[in-house]
Structure formats: structure tokens, C-alpha cells
Design an enzyme around this catalytic site. Structure first.
Site, mmCIF file in Angstrom:
data_model
loop_
_atom_site.group_PDB
_atom_site.id
_atom_site.type_symbol
_atom_site.label_atom_id
_atom_site.label_comp_id
_atom_site.label_asym_id
_atom_site.label_seq_id
_atom_site.Cartn_x
_atom_site.Cartn_y
_atom_site.Cartn_z
ATOM 1 N N GLU A 1 -55.421 45.221 109.097
ATOM 2 C CA GLU A 1 -54.991 46.569 109.493
ATOM 3 C C GLU A 1 -54.236 46.410 110.808
ATOM 4 O O GLU A 1 -54.810 46.042 111.826
ATOM 5 C CB GLU A 1 -56.201 47.487 109.678
ATOM 6 C CG GLU A 1 -57.006 47.713 108.412
ATOM 7 C CD GLU A 1 -56.375 48.753 107.485
ATOM 8 O OE1 GLU A 1 -55.307 49.302 107.856
ATOM 9 O OE2 GLU A 1 -56.945 48.998 106.414
ATOM 10 N N GLU B 1 -47.572 54.474 105.155
ATOM 11 C CA GLU B 1 -48.160 53.133 105.095
ATOM 12 C C GLU B 1 -47.488 52.243 104.050
ATOM 13 O O GLU B 1 -47.163 51.087 104.323
ATOM 14 C CB GLU B 1 -49.660 53.243 104.808
ATOM 15 C CG GLU B 1 -50.368 51.890 104.829
ATOM 16 C CD GLU B 1 -51.865 51.999 104.583
ATOM 17 O OE1 GLU B 1 -52.346 53.122 104.319
ATOM 18 O OE2 GLU B 1 -52.545 50.956 104.645
#
Lengths: 509, 189
Positions: free
Chosen positions: A457, A302
């Protein structure tokens, strides 16, 4: 009502009796270690000019914390304490310092600086680290501190301020005015922009002004004025400034441009004329970083992907909007969550967008989600802040009540929701992603942002098919195109011309 | 005579019930103390049931009702609820919020109704909940389940390895107690 934080501290203290703190394995990020129990508490002494007075001291792992109330009683200043003891304002002269428990940030004059450790509530009220006392009393009043832990004595030397003579030159050339402040040595200072003026506050020294300043009321300059510790340049209407330093001898230079058309740094092509009186800033926050890797899926991590996407978004925004785009991190580095929002505040950013990749239980979850902050309805501080956000025409709250740093976002929830809806809509419509909707959560990184702020997200790393898509540069491009369109639409809907009374961040519902 | 026999029978049943209750109450803490920390306890309840909220792969929390002895003080009941959550769901497609190796190091119920819940794991220095959805579901699985079953508890302060962290897994603020969030619960629940 009993102070919630005090209850928390008391309860944690009680818990500490039965829960011995353990050393962790890998060192957690700095932001994760801010809350800690005192190693010891003591009644020490504050000594100044041959007189001693009691001083409550909490000994922490990262150094001592001193009762700010007891210090102010001896050293001077005005201390105001907000509701629930959360917000504290220490005013010395014309300068106000705002700080509170559990937040390692102090703000003054529009600036936010980090402290060595957060203040804590203790037996003597709020206890603060030495660097906060130095920021107030050393910088403004020349006082010097010496902490003698073995004797429990905080010794204060009244000291005396240096007197710095300043020479001022003003030059007007090709429609641009330049003001040069020359000092015998580099002073500590901060610059505060205000409407029609820019002020240099010299910290810890006094200014000896020149006998006169030539050409101080020509071109884009209306006047140059001096105070004991500041120089103020009054500007023509609409003018904007850019400052830089020169060495040998030390000079602080202000270029003044008409209409706020500040030249961009680095010699890049001139930006389109800004719509407001200064170039607006959008802060993009690549989630996680450094030792905090975030979620993982396949070969994707991430922290790496958010940085890649943030750089991509920066390029697209710079092409699409007359804005400055700043990344909270432009490398793989640890960065505390509070610092990310504080950076956006310091830059007076219009928008704060935090980019993340998701992960869930199982591997089915897919799609994008956009979050804005939710306030826990059980939190009295949040209720207070939310009350303020919706208050119109009632009794004005003081600045101190308004500025609850860790809940700064409460005043921008409507605008944040609007921004989140635009982003989510673009992601859904353009990419055919499953609509997971706009959501709310008490995400730490959003709490301190004093502007519309969202956390996006962009997909699930727990879903192998989505990982494949996210690895594709074309898909990354499409995602950031969608975000760019959303931000362009948001700015178009919220832009207010210079001089209008409404804030550009207030979005009509 | 029949009425007298019936009364005697009811009286005997009540006496047996009381004796069993007293015996259970006395056994409770001993049984808890001997149970491995963090492992699910016996669900062979004598009385009561609880509703546990487990994460599903649809991004929601799903209610699962199971029998559990609820005849205990609030802090202990909260501990039993958390232990059962960590022990995992009975239904398909649901997940335990935290790994089975998670232990309840300690819990403390404050006078303001806040449960301070200290969890730990020898395998995880930090809560293993990367990703915001996973983090939210794990945290609110605990919070919704505890607050939903123990009326005295208004919020849960989550600690990991003895520390109250700024965030639980990198995003969710845990510097304050968390109140339950029904928005995460599946409509079917």
C-alpha cells in the site's frame, strides 16, 4: 473432524431459507460471484455404451455440476481426496489434475486453467463442471459429453482419438539447434519444461511418430522420443528452449540455446546472461481495474494509479535485473483476484508484488504499508498448510496435501515476510515515510500465489496531502525506485546458482 | 423482628427483580421486531455491558464499553452488538465501521460457532469499504466485537446483500469465517 466447508455449505443452505438472494444493482466483478447456491439438486444418470448409472447433479446458474466420484467410477482414472475434502487429485494415465471446492482453477502438468465455475461440495461429494470433465476425458481420452438437462442424462460417447502423423526436422546452425514438429493440422497441446527436456503433450489425439529422425543426437539435442500422445526433446546440459508456431503447414518449432540463454522476444537487446537455467519472472499486479475502481482521493483513482506505477516499476526492474517482468493487467480491465495469482503460478514467477493505494477512516492516516499473508489460526486447512511449511524431516506429505490452491502461499510465508521487510524498509528510509510496519492480513490475492508474495500500500488516498504527493511524477518515481532497490536486494540475498540444491525462494531467517 | 422485616424486604426485592426480568425477556423480541432494522437499539441496559471496537483514524480499533442488555441468546446478542456498532461510537475520533443505512438482514449462528452475518444497504450494492485499511478495520470491528462479547461465537462469515463474497471490499478474503484479530486493536484498549 467435520469438514468446515461442508458446514459452511450447510449453514449457507440453512441461511438461504431465511435470506432470499437478491439481485444486486451494478453487476459485481466475476470473481465476486463465484460462490452461489444450487438452483436444484437431482439424481440424474450417466449413460455410456448402453449402460446407465446414477449421477448426482447440482444445477447452478452457470450450468450443471456432476459428482466427480461417480463419473470416475464409470469413465476410469484414479481419484484421491485430500484432508477435509479440499484437495482432489484425478489421475488419468500419467496426467494428474488437481482441483478443489470453491476454486475455479484446475492444475495439471504445471499448468493452471480456469473453469467455467468452481466445483462445489454436494450430496455426491465434490461436484465439478462439464469443462473439467472435458479437460480430462475429452482431451486425453477422446470421450465426448452431451448433457440433456430435461432428462437429467449425461451421455458419454466413447469416441476415438485422431491419429496425427508427425514429421520431425532437426537443424543445427551457429550454435543453436532447432527442432521442427510438423503436423497435418494444428493439434491441441501443452508444453512442459523439465530438467534437461521439453515435452509436447498432444491433447485428444494420438501421435504417429516418423520412421526416424535425422540428426537427433547432435548439437544441443540429445534425442527426440515419442509416446502415444507426446514428443520429448532431450537437451544438452544447461540448454534452454523457446517455442513458437508456424502456419501452412502447421509447425511447432523449438529453438534450443546453449546455457539457457533464451533470446528475448520482440528483438529487444540481449539480456545479461541469466543466473539460473531460465530467465526468472517477477509478476507485478496493479491492484483493482475495470469496474473495480478501488479507493479514490481527489482526482486519483486507485486502479489508474496502480497501473501507472506498475508500468513504471516494470521499466525500472528491467533495467536493474536480468528478469522478465509481467503485469497481471496492462490495461483498465476487470481481473479476478484468483486469476492474478494463477497467472504468476503459470509463469512460475519468482516474486509476486501487488500494488495498491490505501484508504482509511478520517483523513489523518499517511504512509506506506507492506502486507504478507496471515493464516487464520482457526482454519484447519491453513493449519495443515502451515504445518507443512514448517515440517522438516517428518513424514512427507503427498502432493495432494501440499497443493491447496487457495493456500498455496502458506509455504512461502517466511520468504514473503523477508520480502515485505525489505520493501517496507526501503520505503521508510528513502522517502522518510512514517513507518506503518510490515503487516499481515488474509488478503485474497496473496493466498493462491505459490511464490513469495506481498501487497504494498503506497499511500493513503483518504489523506489530501498524500494525494498531492502521489499525483507528482517525481514522487511516483521515487516510490518505484525504492521498490526496485528492495527487489534487487531480495534477489541478491536469495540468488542460488544453477545446480545448487536450495530453492531460490527459501530465505534464511 | 428486624431480621424478619429484612428478609421480607429482600424477598420482595427478588420477586420484583424476577418479574422485571421476565417482563423484559418477553418484551425483548417484540421491541426488537418493532425497531427499525440496523438502527442502534436502546442502550438503557438492565444488566450487562459490552465492549465494542470502533475504527479510529490512527488505523487501529479502539474499545468502547457501553451498557447493553446481554441477557439473551448468543445470536441475538451478536445482532445487538452489530447494531450498536453501526449506530456509531460515543467517543471522539472514532468511526462507525459501516454507514448508518446498513441493515442487518439476517444472522444465523452455526453449530460450529460461526455467525453468518448478512448485511445490506439500499445505497450500496457492495460493502462501502474501499482501501485495505478501511476494509480491515470495518470487518474486524464487527468480528472482534462479536467474538469478544459472545463466547460461543468463534468466527464471523460476512455476507452482503445475501451473498458470501470472495472479498469484503476488494482485498480481505471472506470465503471463510473471520476469526478475531487482536493485532488491530489499539494498545490503549
Amino acid at each position: 473432524m467435520t469438514h468446515r466447508a461442508l458446514l459452511l455449505a450447510a449453514a449457507l443452505g440453512a441461511l438461504g431459507v431465511v435470506v432470499p438472494l437478491r439481485a444486486l444493482g451494478p453487476a459485481p466483478a466475476e470473481s465476486e460471484k463465484e460462490r452461489e447456491l444450487p438452483l436444484a439438486q437431482m439424481v440424474g444418470s450417466l449413460e455410456m455404451e448402453g449402460r446407465s448409472s446414477p449421477l448426482a447433479v447440482m444445477l447452478m446458474r452457470r450450468g450443471p455440476l456432476f459428482s466427480v466420484r461417480q463419473v470416475v467410477e464409470r469413465l476410469g482414472g484414479e481419484l484421491h481426496v485430500g484432508p477435509f475434502q479440499q484437495g482432489h487429485e484425478l489421475k488419468l494415465g500419467d496426467t494428474s489434475f488437481l482441483f478443489g471446492p470453491e476454486s475455479a482453477a484446475v492444475t495439471f502438468g504445471g499448468e493452471i486453467v480456469s473453469l467455467s465455475q468452481p466445483p462445489q461440495l454436494g450430496p455426491g461429494g465434490l461436484a465439478v463442471p462439464l469443462d473439467l470433465l472435458e479437460a480430462v476425458y475429452t482431451e486425453l481420452d477422446g470421450k465426448r459429453f452431451a448433457w440433456r438437462e430435461r432428462e437429467g442424462r449425461l451421455v458419454v460417447d466413447s469416441g476415438s482419438l485422431r491419429v496425427l502423423p508427425v514429421a520431425v526436422d532437426v537443424v543445427h546452425l551457429q550454435g543453436v539447434s532447432t527442432v521442427v514438429l510438423q503436423f497435418p493440422a494444428r493439434p491441441r497441446y501443452r508444453i512442459v519444461d523439465g530438467p534437461g527436456r521439453v515435452t509436447v503433450h498432444v491433447l485428444g489425439d494420438r501421435i504417429q511418430p516418423p520412421a526416424r529422425v535425422a540428426r537427433a543426437r547432435e548439437g544441443l539435442i540429445r534425442d527426440v522420443r515419442f509416446g502415444p500422445q507426446d514428443v520429448t526433446i532431450l537437451l544438452a546440459p544447461g540448454a534452454g528452449t523457446e517455442s513458437y508456431e508456424l502456419a501452412d503447414p502447421y509447425r511447432l518449432v523449438f529453438d534450443v540455446f546453449p546455457g539457457g540463454a533464451v533470446a528475448p522476444a520482440g528483438g529487444t537487446p540481449a539480456l545479461p546472461p541469466p543466473r539460473r537455467d531460465r530467465i526468472p519472472t517477477i509478476v507485478i499486479d496493479p491492484g483493482h481495474g475495470g469496474s473495480d475502481e478501488g479507493a479514490k482521493g481527489g482526482a486519483l483513482v486507485e486502479k489508474d494509479l496502480t497501473l501507472r506505477l506498475a508500468r513504471l516499476l516494470r521499466g525500472k526492474l528491467l533495467e536493474a535485473l536480468p528478469v522478465r517482468v509481467v503485469l497481471t493487467r496492462d490495461e483498465d480491465a476487470d481481473l479476478p483476484l484468483d486469476t492474478r495469482a494463477a497467472l504468476a503460478n503459470q509463469l512460475k514467477a519468482e516474486l509476486f508484488v501487488s500494488l495498491h493505494l490505501n484508504s482509511s477512516f478520517g483523513s489523518r492516516a499517511t504512509g506506506a504499508e507492506t502486507y504478507f499473508l496471515s493464516l487464520d489460526a482457526s482454519d484447519e486447512r491453513a493449519e495443515l498448510a502451515a504445518l507443512d511449511a514448517n515440517r522438516a524431516g517428518g513424514d512427507p506429505l503427498t502432493d495432494l496435501e501440499l497443493i491447496l490452491w487457495d493456500m498455496a502461499q502458506s509455504r512461502h510465508l517466511n520468504a514473503s515476510q523477508r520480502l515485505a521487510s525489505l520493501i517496507q524498509g526501503e520505503l521508510n528510509e528513502t522517502l522518510g515515510l512514517r513507518d506503518r510496519g510490515v503487516k499481515q492480513a488474509p488478503f485474497r490475492v496473496l493466498m493462491g500465489a505459490a511464490m513469495p508474495a506481498v501487497l504494498v500500500e503506497l499511500g493513503f488516498l483518504s489523506n489530501p496531502a498524500e494525494v498531492d504527493r502521489l499525483e507528482d511524477p517525481l514522487y511516483q518515481n521515487e516510490l518505484m525506485d525504492a521498490l526496485t532497490r528492495a527487489l534487487v536486494r531480495y534477489r541478491a540475498a536469495t540468488w542460488v546458482p544453477a545446480g545448487a540444491s536450495a530453492s531460490a525462494t527459501e530465505v534464511p531467517e | 423482628m428486624r431480621r424478619g422485616q429484612a428478609l421480607a424486604f429482600v424477598g420482595a426485592a427478588v420477586a420484583v427483580g424476577l418479574a422485571a426480568g421476565v417482563l423484559w425477556t418477553r418484551r425483548g423480541p417484540e421491541a426488537d421486531a418493532s425497531a427499525p432494522a440496523g438502527r442502534p437499539e436502546s442502550v438503557a441496559a438492565i444488566a450487562g455491558s459490552v465492549t465494542l471496537y470502533f475504527p479510529g483514524d490512527d488505523g487501529r480499533l479502539h474499545a468502547e464499553t457501553r451498557a447493553l442488555d446481554t441477557d439473551t441468546e448468543a445470536g441475538e446478542l451478536a445482532r445487538r452488538v452489530v447494531a450498536n456498532l453501526i449506530g456509531g461510537p460515543e467517543g471522539e475520533g472514532l468511526f462507525a465501521p459501516l454507514p448508518a443505512t446498513t441493515e442487518i438482514t439476517s444472522s444465523f449462528l452455526g453449530a460450529d460457532g460461526t455467525l453468518y452475518l448478512d448485511l445490506s444497504s439500499a445505497e450500496h450494492a457492495l460493502p462501502p469499504v474501499a482501501g485495505s485499511q478501511r476494509e480491515l478495520l470495518a470487518a474486524y470491528s464487527l468480528v472482534n466485537s462479536v467474538c469478544g462479547n459472545v463466547p460461543r461465537i468463534r468466527g464471523v462469515a460476512l455476507l452482503w446483500n445475501g451473498e458470501q463474497r470472495v472479498t469484503f471490499g476488494g482485498n480481505l478474503d471472506t470465503t471463510r469465517p473471520l476469526a478475531p484479530d487482536r493485532r488491530l486493536v489499539s494498545a490503549a484498549s
